[in-house]
Design a protein around this motif. Structure first.
Motif, PDB file in Angstrom:
ATOM      1  N   VAL A 134       0.928  -1.032  -0.152  1.00 38.79           N
ATOM      2  CA  VAL A 134       0.083   0.047   0.043  1.00 38.79           C
ATOM      3  C   VAL A 134       0.808   1.325   0.034  1.00 38.79           C
ATOM      4  N   VAL A 135       1.671   1.133   0.858  1.00 40.67           N
ATOM      5  CA  VAL A 135       2.631   2.303   0.921  1.00 40.67           C
ATOM      6  C   VAL A 135       3.282   2.663  -0.223  1.00 40.67           C
ATOM      7  N   GLU A 136       4.009   1.557  -1.081  1.00 36.42           N
ATOM      8  CA  GLU A 136       4.643   1.895  -2.240  1.00 36.42           C
ATOM      9  C   GLU A 136       3.751   2.303  -3.417  1.00 36.42           C
ATOM     10  N   ALA A 137       2.472   1.860  -3.408  1.00 33.90           N
ATOM     11  CA  ALA A 137       1.526   1.955  -4.347  1.00 33.90           C
ATOM     12  C   ALA A 137       1.152   3.762  -4.147  1.00 33.90           C
ATOM     13  N   ILE A 138       1.007   4.126  -2.860  1.00 36.93           N
ATOM     14  CA  ILE A 138       0.833   5.428  -2.748  1.00 36.93           C
ATOM     15  C   ILE A 138       1.659   6.481  -3.001  1.00 36.93           C
ATOM     16  N   ASP A 139       2.863   5.895  -2.908  1.00 33.53           N
ATOM     17  CA  ASP A 139       4.078   6.718  -3.281  1.00 33.53           C
ATOM     18  C   ASP A 139       4.232   6.825  -4.763  1.00 33.53           C
ATOM     19  N   ALA A 140       3.842   5.842  -5.746  1.00 32.95           N
ATOM     20  CA  ALA A 140       4.036   5.623  -6.999  1.00 32.95           C
ATOM     21  C   ALA A 140       2.911   6.599  -7.646  1.00 32.95           C
ATOM     22  N   VAL A 141       1.871   6.942  -6.868  1.00 36.37           N
ATOM     23  CA  VAL A 141       0.568   7.848  -7.586  1.00 36.37           C
ATOM     24  C   VAL A 141       1.351   9.173  -7.711  1.00 36.37           C
ATOM     25  N   GLU A 142       2.212   9.464  -6.916  1.00 34.44           N
ATOM     26  CA  GLU A 142       2.615  10.915  -7.144  1.00 34.44           C
ATOM     27  C   GLU A 142       3.086  11.099  -8.577  1.00 34.44           C
ATOM     28  N   GLY A 143       3.720  10.184  -9.315  1.00 37.26           N
ATOM     29  CA  GLY A 143       4.118  10.543 -10.541  1.00 37.26           C
ATOM     30  C   GLY A 143       3.147  10.542 -11.796  1.00 37.26           C
ATOM     31  N   VAL A 144       1.923  10.250 -11.422  1.00 42.63           N
ATOM     32  CA  VAL A 144       0.792  10.402 -12.444  1.00 42.63           C
ATOM     33  C   VAL A 144      -0.052  11.283 -12.392  1.00 42.63           C
ATOM     34  N   GLN A 145      -0.757  11.370 -13.612  1.00 42.31           N
ATOM     35  CA  GLN A 145      -1.916  12.481 -13.457  1.00 42.31           C
ATOM     36  C   GLN A 145      -3.305  12.226 -12.832  1.00 42.31           C
ATOM     37  N   GLU A 146      -3.793  11.109 -12.999  1.00 38.24           N
ATOM     38  CA  GLU A 146      -5.157  10.903 -12.636  1.00 38.24           C
ATOM     39  C   GLU A 146      -5.043  10.521 -11.180  1.00 38.24           C
ATOM     40  N   ARG A 147      -4.437  11.217 -10.133  1.00 34.86           N
ATOM     41  CA  ARG A 147      -4.337  10.981  -8.742  1.00 34.86           C
ATOM     42  C   ARG A 147      -5.414  10.504  -7.988  1.00 34.86           C
ATOM     43  N   GLU A 148      -6.445  11.288  -8.080  1.00 32.74           N
ATOM     44  CA  GLU A 148      -7.528  10.785  -7.234  1.00 32.74           C
ATOM     45  C   GLU A 148      -8.166   9.521  -7.640  1.00 32.74           C
ATOM     46  N   ARG A 149      -8.327   9.354  -8.754  1.00 33.45           N
ATOM     47  CA  ARG A 149      -8.867   7.799  -9.269  1.00 33.45           C
ATOM     48  C   ARG A 149      -7.857   6.708  -8.527  1.00 33.45           C
ATOM     49  N   TRP A 150      -6.579   6.748  -8.824  1.00 30.76           N
ATOM     50  CA  TRP A 150      -5.653   5.802  -8.058  1.00 30.76           C
ATOM     51  C   TRP A 150      -5.745   5.785  -6.735  1.00 30.76           C
ATOM     52  N   ASP A 151      -5.612   7.186  -6.110  1.00 34.29           N
ATOM     53  CA  ASP A 151      -5.670   6.996  -4.446  1.00 34.29           C
ATOM     54  C   ASP A 151      -7.018   6.216  -4.095  1.00 34.29           C
TER      55      ASP A 151
END
Lengths: 360, 162
Positions: A134-151
């Protein structure tokens, strides 16, 4: 509206879900008709084929792909090695990297499910692997555009996992693990930028509202909790969850977009604070919707509760209702978030209390 | 067209469109699946021409609605969407899996004028939000809320008398 009728309608709605097998099969069928762009050979899912080709034996392929491989299995290290290769291959592309991380998180959770299915005991390190995912996935969201969807997706996955563990017969045993799990994820979230932190917490709020079955939208300045029955509003007022701001009914759009003059939480614990008076009605609103009973509480943004009423509508004219959307933005834009964390937490608590009163 | 884009679109809308079809074929799952597949196949073919200025919900809803009507029109017996429910479904009792009480609710909905029955289905059976319904019906959210309150009151009266 009769609660019984609504209850039946909701049950009907739940029954009308498509079969998961049909859903998956149709998606595969449709997507397979789209020509495969050859740049997609670099997609993470295609990396699976590359990994499989590079693995030297059938047992290694099995280790990588099989749902039966769990941390206790001798071939688990082979699986981990293949996953490291996937990460290295996709690291340069933020979206592919994120998709890989999310896939690996889902795998960690699937491994726990397999162990539970086989009546294996779940250990601290098994939960810790999911936490790390979970921690690594949250961290990886930082680099993309559709953050809310991934969060939202990661948050849903994580909450589903935690709830699954909580429902185990000997859940008391797992409590310390879940506490540690939540703390670690909380620490990770609070290291993010304020924007990302708000995005993740909002995703959590949306998911909680979904689980509670609470319909709400976010406007420019208000959280609007929709279709709350009048008796629930009354119960919440009587129990001190909400403070009644007005005796008279006001039009819905009047309360949107106006910051309150003082802060008010609307709970008995905060009785020291004065209740916030409703702002003056907007001059351009001419009609009064008697079926809407807005009640405000809280600091900006305002939380507004709308309700349907069974009062007689006979006295209302049949004329067209003026366009309320001119003064309010009712659509919940996917990019809108609550930025004030204290209010966000308060809204969470409020949702819980609405649900509690609705269930009583 | 990217596979990922269509996959995302599919995931977002498939449940709702299935529900839309399901309640118009009297709960016949097999028929609902067939029609859902047809609708998304049409959406796939038209996906490259989709104008982002139109909301996705309104776009797929239009495809679904037109397909349902066209299916019934093939028999040339009727083209009204309200009548399609009875044409495409064989028998509620044969295909529905619900209690007597829910049957009463559904029957009461079917007794409503077609446009009112549609609104109740959209909101309470298919799970559309008011702002999405506004895009489809070209009415404002506020007007829809007022109308819905009247409809639900009417529905309750019908159920009292049944």
């Amino acid at each position: 509206m009769s609660r019984e009728v609504l209850r039946h309608l909701k049950k009907l709605q739940k029954r009308a879900k498509p079969d998961p097998g049909f859903r998956r099969a149709l998606k595969r069928h449709l997507v397979s008709q789209i020509p495969f762009a050859w740049t997609s050979l670099l997609k993470p899912l295609a990396v699976t084929a590359v990994v499989v080709l590079l693995l030297s034996s059938g047992s290694a392929v099995y280790a990588y792909q099989s749902d039966e491989i769990t941390p206790r299995h001798p071939l688990y290290a082979v699986r981990m090695g293949a996953e490291q290769f996937e990460i290295a291959f996709n690291r340069s592309n933020p979206e592919y990297y994120l998709e890989t991380k999310v896939k690996h998180l889902e795998r960690r959770i699937a491994e726990v499910e397999t162990m539970l299915r086989k009546d294996d005991r779940i250990l601290q390190q098994d939960v810790a692997r999911v936490t790390q995912g979970v921690v690594e996935a949250i961290d990886a969201v930082e680099g993309v555009q559709e953050r809310e969807r991934w969060d939202h997706q990661i948050q849903q996955t994580e909450v589903s996992f935690a709830q699954r563990i909580q429902k185990l017969p000997d859940s008391g045993t797992y409590r310390p693990m879940l506490v540690e799990h939540s703390k670690r994820i909380g620490r990770q979230i609070y290291q993010l930028t304020p924007e990302r932190r708000a995005s993740y917490l909002n995703a959590e709020l949306r998911y909680e509202a979904e689980l509670l079955g609470i319909d709400w939208t976010l406007t420019d300045r208000a959280v609007v909790v929709e279709d709350v029955e009048p008796e629930v509003v009354v119960r919440m007022q009587e129990s001190g969850v909400m403070q009644e701001q007005e005796a008279d009914v006001k039009a819905h759009s009047e309360t949107i977009g106006r910051p309150p003059t003082q802060s008010s939480v609307g709970t008995q614990q905060d009785s020291q604070r004065s209740s916030t008076p409703v702002t003056e009605p907007a001059e351009n609103v001419e009609w009064q919707q008697e079926e809407l009973v807005p009640v405000q509480f809280g600091v900006a943004p305002t939380v507004v509760v709308t309700t349907s009423t069974e009062d007689s509508m006979d006295e209302l004219d049949e004329q067209e209702v003026p366009d309320a959307s001119a003064t309010t933005t009712e659509s919940a834009s996917s990019t809108q978030v609550l930025e004030d964390e204290a209010t966000l937490q308060r809204v969470r608590v409020f949702f819980g209390k609405v649900k509690q009163q609705t269930s009583d | 067209m990217k596979r990922r884009d269509f996959a995302r679109f599919y995931e977002k809308h498939v449940d709702r469109i299935y529900k839309f079809v399901y309640f118009r074929v009297a709960g016949n799952r097999e028929r609902a699946e067939d029609l859902t597949q047809d609708i998304f196949t049409k959406a796939l073919k038209a996906f490259d021409r989709y104008d982002p200025k139109i909301s996705e919900s309104a776009w797929i809803y239009t495809i679904a609605r037109n397909h349902i009507i066209n299916e019934a029109a093939k028999t040339k017996e009727m083209t009204d969407l309200a009548d399609v429910e009875f044409k495409l479904a064989s028998d509620w009792d044969e295909h529905a899996e619900r209690s007597f009480d829910r049957n009463r609710v559904l029957t009461a909905i079917e007794d409503l004028p077609p446009d009112e029955a549609d609104l109740v289905r959209l909101k309470y059976l298919e799970g559309w939000r008011y702002h999405e319904m506004a895009e489809i019906t070209q009415k404002t959210s506020g007007a829809l809320r007022v109308q819905m309150t009247r409809i639900l009151k009417k529905l309750k009266e019908k159920l009292k008398h049944k």
